[in-house]
Design a protein around this motif. Structure first.
Motif, PDB file in Angstrom:
ATOM      1  N   MET A   1      14.876  86.320  72.207  1.00 47.78           N
ATOM      2  CA  MET A   1      13.775  87.296  72.311  1.00 47.78           C
ATOM      3  C   MET A   1      12.366  86.728  72.160  1.00 47.78           C
ATOM      4  O   MET A   1      11.842  86.110  73.032  1.00 47.78           O
ATOM      5  CB  MET A   1      13.817  88.553  71.663  1.00 47.78           C
ATOM      6  CG  MET A   1      12.885  88.702  70.600  1.00 47.78           C
ATOM      7  SD  MET A   1      12.495  90.627  70.570  1.00 47.78           S
ATOM      8  CE  MET A   1      11.545  90.573  69.229  1.00 47.78           C
ATOM      9  N   LEU A   3       8.484  87.840  70.844  1.00 50.54           N
ATOM     10  CA  LEU A   3       7.714  88.840  70.892  1.00 50.54           C
ATOM     11  C   LEU A   3       7.816  89.468  71.991  1.00 50.54           C
ATOM     12  O   LEU A   3       7.689  89.057  73.453  1.00 50.54           O
ATOM     13  CB  LEU A   3       6.203  88.298  70.380  1.00 50.54           C
ATOM     14  CG  LEU A   3       6.025  87.504  69.584  1.00 50.54           C
ATOM     15  CD1 LEU A   3       4.503  87.444  69.010  1.00 50.54           C
ATOM     16  CD2 LEU A   3       6.997  87.741  68.182  1.00 50.54           C
ATOM     17  N   VAL A   4       8.264  90.815  72.081  1.00 52.02           N
ATOM     18  CA  VAL A   4       8.702  91.561  73.403  1.00 52.02           C
ATOM     19  C   VAL A   4       7.032  91.642  73.976  1.00 52.02           C
ATOM     20  O   VAL A   4       6.139  91.721  73.365  1.00 52.02           O
ATOM     21  CB  VAL A   4       9.166  92.779  73.057  1.00 52.02           C
ATOM     22  CG1 VAL A   4       9.303  93.732  74.329  1.00 52.02           C
ATOM     23  CG2 VAL A   4      10.222  92.645  72.053  1.00 52.02           C
ATOM     24  N   ASP A   5       7.443  91.746  75.516  1.00 50.93           N
ATOM     25  CA  ASP A   5       6.232  91.591  75.897  1.00 50.93           C
ATOM     26  C   ASP A   5       5.596  93.068  76.461  1.00 50.93           C
ATOM     27  O   ASP A   5       6.458  94.013  76.627  1.00 50.93           O
ATOM     28  CB  ASP A   5       6.525  90.913  77.563  1.00 50.93           C
ATOM     29  CG  ASP A   5       5.316  90.533  78.207  1.00 50.93           C
ATOM     30  OD1 ASP A   5       4.259  90.307  77.951  1.00 50.93           O
ATOM     31  OD2 ASP A   5       5.693  90.495  79.833  1.00 50.93           O
ATOM     32  N   MET A  13      11.469  97.450  82.483  1.00 47.73           N
ATOM     33  CA  MET A  13      11.965  96.277  81.498  1.00 47.73           C
ATOM     34  C   MET A  13      12.354  97.373  80.305  1.00 47.73           C
ATOM     35  O   MET A  13      13.697  97.305  79.992  1.00 47.73           O
ATOM     36  CB  MET A  13      11.097  95.264  80.946  1.00 47.73           C
ATOM     37  CG  MET A  13      11.402  94.491  80.100  1.00 47.73           C
ATOM     38  SD  MET A  13      10.181  93.358  79.811  1.00 47.73           S
ATOM     39  CE  MET A  13       9.353  94.156  78.602  1.00 47.73           C
ATOM     40  N   PHE A  92       5.028  82.242  74.255  1.00 47.91           N
ATOM     41  CA  PHE A  92       5.518  81.363  75.278  1.00 47.91           C
ATOM     42  C   PHE A  92       4.656  80.875  76.282  1.00 47.91           C
ATOM     43  O   PHE A  92       4.354  79.705  77.050  1.00 47.91           O
ATOM     44  CB  PHE A  92       7.040  82.055  75.653  1.00 47.91           C
ATOM     45  CG  PHE A  92       7.885  81.900  74.777  1.00 47.91           C
ATOM     46  CD1 PHE A  92       8.422  80.686  74.210  1.00 47.91           C
ATOM     47  CD2 PHE A  92       8.173  83.111  74.019  1.00 47.91           C
ATOM     48  CE1 PHE A  92       9.407  80.972  73.167  1.00 47.91           C
ATOM     49  CE2 PHE A  92       9.198  83.202  72.794  1.00 47.91           C
ATOM     50  CZ  PHE A  92       9.668  81.942  72.655  1.00 47.91           C
ATOM     51  N   LEU A 115       6.288  89.373  84.856  1.00 50.55           N
ATOM     52  CA  LEU A 115       7.763  89.125  84.593  1.00 50.55           C
ATOM     53  C   LEU A 115       8.389  88.246  85.794  1.00 50.55           C
ATOM     54  O   LEU A 115       8.364  88.753  86.810  1.00 50.55           O
ATOM     55  CB  LEU A 115       8.549  90.440  84.159  1.00 50.55           C
ATOM     56  CG  LEU A 115       7.974  91.232  82.880  1.00 50.55           C
ATOM     57  CD1 LEU A 115       8.736  92.270  82.806  1.00 50.55           C
ATOM     58  CD2 LEU A 115       7.982  90.316  81.784  1.00 50.55           C
ATOM     59  N   LYS A 120      11.583  87.964  82.269  1.00 48.22           N
ATOM     60  CA  LYS A 120      10.637  87.206  80.956  1.00 48.22           C
ATOM     61  C   LYS A 120       9.337  86.709  81.565  1.00 48.22           C
ATOM     62  O   LYS A 120       9.124  86.289  82.457  1.00 48.22           O
ATOM     63  CB  LYS A 120      11.596  86.233  80.221  1.00 48.22           C
ATOM     64  CG  LYS A 120      12.764  86.731  79.408  1.00 48.22           C
ATOM     65  CD  LYS A 120      12.510  87.130  78.116  1.00 48.22           C
ATOM     66  CE  LYS A 120      13.806  87.544  77.340  1.00 48.22           C
ATOM     67  NZ  LYS A 120      13.497  87.941  76.022  1.00 48.22           N
ATOM     68  N   SER A 121       8.619  86.607  80.555  1.00 47.17           N
ATOM     69  CA  SER A 121       7.187  85.944  80.925  1.00 47.17           C
ATOM     70  C   SER A 121       7.115  84.672  79.937  1.00 47.17           C
ATOM     71  O   SER A 121       7.579  84.705  78.911  1.00 47.17           O
ATOM     72  CB  SER A 121       6.064  86.742  80.447  1.00 47.17           C
ATOM     73  OG  SER A 121       4.933  86.665  80.992  1.00 47.17           O
ATOM     74  N   ASP A 133      10.931  80.283  81.944  1.00 47.06           N
ATOM     75  CA  ASP A 133      11.363  79.589  80.880  1.00 47.06           C
ATOM     76  C   ASP A 133      10.196  78.737  80.518  1.00 47.06           C
ATOM     77  O   ASP A 133      10.388  77.631  81.132  1.00 47.06           O
ATOM     78  CB  ASP A 133      12.701  79.566  80.602  1.00 47.06           C
ATOM     79  CG  ASP A 133      12.984  79.126  79.090  1.00 47.06           C
ATOM     80  OD1 ASP A 133      13.543  79.877  78.371  1.00 47.06           O
ATOM     81  OD2 ASP A 133      12.730  78.042  78.813  1.00 47.06           O
ATOM     82  N   SER A 134       9.600  78.999  79.445  1.00 43.61           N
ATOM     83  CA  SER A 134       8.380  77.940  79.175  1.00 43.61           C
ATOM     84  C   SER A 134       9.017  76.517  79.109  1.00 43.61           C
ATOM     85  O   SER A 134       8.661  75.404  79.542  1.00 43.61           O
ATOM     86  CB  SER A 134       7.757  78.397  77.823  1.00 43.61           C
ATOM     87  OG  SER A 134       8.494  78.224  76.742  1.00 43.61           O
ATOM     88  N   GLN A 135      10.338  76.231  78.417  1.00 49.00           N
ATOM     89  CA  GLN A 135      10.654  75.099  78.368  1.00 49.00           C
ATOM     90  C   GLN A 135      11.366  74.388  79.313  1.00 49.00           C
ATOM     91  O   GLN A 135      11.047  73.261  79.686  1.00 49.00           O
ATOM     92  CB  GLN A 135      11.664  75.082  77.226  1.00 49.00           C
ATOM     93  CG  GLN A 135      12.062  73.788  76.519  1.00 49.00           C
ATOM     94  CD  GLN A 135      10.926  72.932  75.922  1.00 49.00           C
ATOM     95  OE1 GLN A 135       9.948  73.560  75.460  1.00 49.00           O
ATOM     96  NE2 GLN A 135      10.891  71.604  76.159  1.00 49.00           N
TER      97      GLN A 135
HETATM   98  N1  LIG Z   1      12.596  81.202  76.089  1.00 45.25           N
HETATM   99  C1  LIG Z   1      11.580  81.987  76.940  1.00 45.25           C
HETATM  100  C2  LIG Z   1      11.407  83.255  76.059  1.00 45.25           C
HETATM  101  C3  LIG Z   1      10.398  84.159  76.772  1.00 45.25           C
HETATM  102  C4  LIG Z   1      10.160  85.446  75.997  1.00 45.25           C
HETATM  103  O1  LIG Z   1      10.603  85.893  75.232  1.00 45.25           O
HETATM  104  N2  LIG Z   1       8.840  86.132  76.678  1.00 45.25           N
HETATM  105  C5  LIG Z   1       8.470  87.549  76.103  1.00 45.25           C
HETATM  106  C6  LIG Z   1       7.290  87.659  75.888  1.00 45.25           C
HETATM  107  S1  LIG Z   1       6.587  86.604  74.518  1.00 45.25           S
HETATM  108  C7  LIG Z   1       9.214  88.325  77.092  1.00 45.25           C
HETATM  109  O2  LIG Z   1       8.930  88.145  78.497  1.00 45.25           O
HETATM  110  N3  LIG Z   1       9.728  89.449  76.737  1.00 45.25           N
HETATM  111  C8  LIG Z   1      10.180  90.639  77.424  1.00 45.25           C
HETATM  112  C9  LIG Z   1      11.795  91.133  77.135  1.00 45.25           C
HETATM  113  O3  LIG Z   1      12.010  90.270  76.115  1.00 45.25           O
HETATM  114  O4  LIG Z   1      12.296  91.912  77.524  1.00 45.25           O
HETATM  115  C10 LIG Z   1      10.577  81.143  77.213  1.00 45.25           C
HETATM  116  O5  LIG Z   1      10.571  80.075  76.387  1.00 45.25           O
HETATM  117  O6  LIG Z   1       9.878  81.344  78.079  1.00 45.25           O
END
Ligand SMILES: N[C@@H](CCC(=O)N[C@@H](CS)C(=O)NCC(=O)O)C(=O)O
Length: 311
Positions: A1, A3-5, A13, A92, A115, A120-121, A133-135
């Motif tokens: 996860m 930090l939840v967006d 979401m 991220f 998103l 995810k963001s 996905d950032s990576q």
């Molecule tokens: N592994 C992903 C993690 C992305 C991630 O967890 N983003 C969070 C924001 S910090 C998000 O979109 N959260 C929404 C959710 O978990 O539903 C990356 O590297 O991009």
């Protein structure tokens, strides 16, 4: 996860992930019930839903056209609104933006659709192609633009860098999420970025989801005191590795610095009164100075990357 967006798409979401309550299923059942009770009202409702759906589809096409107009080989970085004191409250997103700057890859930001297809963001669009996905994005963009920010590292250094990145993103960020969402009930988010009223009102639901996620991950079963100690050990290791080097792997910043900055910036600029900020300010001062060094090197326009709408 992590930090939840808290994004404009958060409501969808949050509802989907809150205890498996699927909105489409619920709406279908409600419509069936209404159809039995009152057919004209059901028709009217279905028409309204249809118009809204068509409008949403048109808007999405308009947005896609705008992203395509960014130009050839210009990355569109999709992200939530900027923070008041940090360019993004998502570690991220900040990691990826830092990477784009470090690799000198031209990019534009989009705040309308934070998103991606994976819910995810961040995610990006490049020449009409999307990737989340950032990576994965970093590993995709590097060869495309002929950039390898870690090419100067020895295999052992790369291995250590990989381990530290995973420690920060998959372990330390959970400790921070415990503070941000469980202990502080999302207050640091509400205070550090603009959230429209409906999203503010939904914060308890976001918090509830975060509590569930931390519990499922396992960290949420520990006391805050134990979690803080776990977080401290991460910071201690990172601080020891940094030592008195300017950047994590030496004189030149590398890919791992993007992840470290994305993560630590959350502590330095968006977590006032957190135990982790106190640790950086007192025990791990080299990490605190490192964040400022990274900021000065990569964000000369830091103030313009903030949401300055707060009076
Ligand atoms: N592994 C992903 C993690 C992305 C991630 O967890 N983003 C969070 C924001 S910090 C998000 O979109 N959260 C929404 C959710 O978990 O539903 C990356 O590297 O991009």
């Amino acid at each position: 996860m992590a930090l939840v967006d808290a994004s404009p798409n958060f409501s969808r979401m949050a509802l989907v992930s809150a205890g498996g309550w699927a909105p489409a299923h619920f709406v279908g059942r409600a419509l069936r019930w209404l159809w039995c009770k009152n057919r004209p009202v059901t028709f009217a409702l279905a028409a309204v839903v249809g118009v809204v759906k068509i409008r949403q589809h048109q808007k999405r096409r308009e947005r896609r056209r705008k992203w395509n107009e960014a130009g050839k080989d210009v990355v569109v970085l999709h992200m939530s609104r900027r923070g008041y004191s940090c360019p993004s409250l998502s570690p991220f997103v900040l990691k990826l933006e830092t990477y784009l700057r470090m690799a000198e890859i031209p990019y534009q930001t989009d705040f309308e659709e934070p998103l991606g297809a994976k819910g995810k963001s961040p995610w990006v669009t490049l020449n009409g192609e999307d990737l989340a996905d950032s990576q994965l994005v970093i590993e995709w963009l590097g060869p495309k633009f002929g950039k390898n920010l870690s090419s100067h590292l020895a295999p052992q250094e790369k291995a250590v860098a990989h381990a530290f990145r995973v420690m920060l993103e998959e372990y330390f960020l959970w400790c921070l999420a415990m503070w941000r969402y469980v202990k502080e009930r999302g207050r640091p988010v509400v205070e550090n970025m603009y959230l429209p009223m409906p999203l503010r009102l939904m914060m308890p639901l976001l918090v509830k989801n975060a509590v569930k996620a931390t519990h499922a991950q396992g960290i949420g079963r520990h006391s805050h005191q134990d979690v803080e100690e776990m977080g401290r050990k991460c910071l201690h290791s990172l601080s020891t590795w940094l030592g008195d080097k300017p950047f994590l792997t030496g004189d030149k910043p590398a890919e791992v610095d993007c992840s470290a900055f994305g993560t630590l910036a959350q502590v330095v600029w968006c977590s006032p009164n957190s135990p982790y900020l106190r640790m950086l300010e007192s025990d791990f001062r080299n990490l605190y100075d490192y964040c400022h060094r990274m900021k000065e090197k990569l964000y000369p326009d830091w103030d313009q990357c903030l949401d300055n709408s707060k009076q």
